[in-house]
Design a protein around this motif. Sequence first.
Motif, PDB file in Angstrom:
ATOM      1  N   TYR A  67      30.820  44.074  40.238  1.00 23.87           N
ATOM      2  CA  TYR A  67      32.197  44.496  40.449  1.00 23.87           C
ATOM      3  C   TYR A  67      32.229  45.562  41.297  1.00 23.87           C
TER       4      TYR A  67
ATOM      5  N   GLU B 121      40.259  39.989  33.510  1.00 20.24           N
ATOM      6  CA  GLU B 121      41.068  39.055  34.612  1.00 20.24           C
ATOM      7  C   GLU B 121      40.044  37.844  34.737  1.00 20.24           C
ATOM      8  N   ASP B 122      38.734  37.944  34.492  1.00 19.89           N
ATOM      9  CA  ASP B 122      37.814  36.754  34.865  1.00 19.89           C
ATOM     10  C   ASP B 122      37.941  35.815  33.402  1.00 19.89           C
TER      11      ASP B 122
ATOM     12  N   LYS C 225      38.354  44.327  34.845  1.00 17.69           N
ATOM     13  CA  LYS C 225      37.681  43.081  35.891  1.00 17.69           C
ATOM     14  C   LYS C 225      37.654  41.922  34.760  1.00 17.69           C
TER      15      LYS C 225
ATOM     16  N   PRO D   1      28.233  40.474  36.438  1.00 18.71           N
ATOM     17  CA  PRO D   1      28.894  40.255  37.608  1.00 18.71           C
ATOM     18  C   PRO D   1      28.555  41.600  38.440  1.00 18.71           C
TER      19      PRO D   1
END
Length: 377
Positions: free
Chosen positions: A145, A20-21, A17, A143
């Motif tokens: 997630y 991706e960010d 993730k 974050p």
Amino acid sequence: MIAHLCCSVDAGYFLKKLKEDFPDEKITGFFYDPNIHPYSEFKLRSLDTERICRKLGIEYVEGEYDYESWLKAVKGKENEPEKGVRCSICFDHSLEATAEFALKNGDDKITTSLLMSPMKSQEQLNSIGKVIKRKYGIDFYAPDYRKKGGTQAQQIYAKETQMYRQDYCGCIYGIWQQKQDQEIIDELLSPVTRQILPASIEERLEIYKKRLEYEDEGSEYKIIKENFLNYRLLRGSVKFKVKSEKCKTENPGQTFGGAKGKWEIEDSYILFYSYLQRPARGRIDFVKDGIGYFNRMQIIFVEITKFNEILNKKYQNVKEITKSPPSIEEEVEFREKITNTKYSLSPIIIVDEIKEKYEVDIEAKVYPDIREILIKF
């Protein structure tokens, strides 16, 4: 960005993730977990976490296993529950080390895969992150997630990539609290012989190393689990009876352990699966081809020469076995050849030379367990 990593299961989906960010960000995985006990478990988790980083194209760095500094940091908090003060100190210890590593590496922000674990408090981690930012002048990215199906996606990803799934948090205090009702805590036991025991951390470490070899050569494989009967020898004592002339002349009628004479420690080696319900004292009924049969509790004594003959070894004496023991597989093979069955729990004791009378005391546990098996296609 430096991503502090705690284990492969939490790190895998979390890093996926992050990429991706932050598609243009260089992310470095920093495995820093000096709280993990024992050291073999630390190496196993590091090995599998590094594997996931390789799959995701992320640089991996294994931090120092500074166990003593962690012990000092949590001193006095040994009995704290999961998510308690000890965990908060542990997080602080790891994130400070991560911040220091980031500064040396020239990075301006850190994060941690601990945020992915449902066993960890995000509130605790965010609070510590704010302190880290003030102290080191470095950003803490936190974050969540887990939300929007993240936890489920994490588990699916872990299953697809056949990650190592530990069954305890990591620290010695956590495992003690979690497993104190169990009959035996395998993770806290290691044989003096340094053998690799079934279902031990060391056995899993060898399996996951072999798995890496299969992946490097492009071979297909599967890690499965099987139920089996496990065994741990906790302690053992073997003594033989000697007649004492001193006892007879100076102290007539004096007894040692319930019989005239005295008992001396015998150099001996107790084989895997040797189980005794209670201490036994008796004599050798008969000896055949270097194998002596005790008159009680189905105990079998084997001379070192016979042991060498069957396993094709060259031990000079029993003491050498302890220094360089056979594998557990070889011990089980030997047991089957002596007893004609794989299911024998009779104590088998290796000695240099069979004596007439013995006293045997073995404390061991035999229990159902689960182990991992690596199958190559």
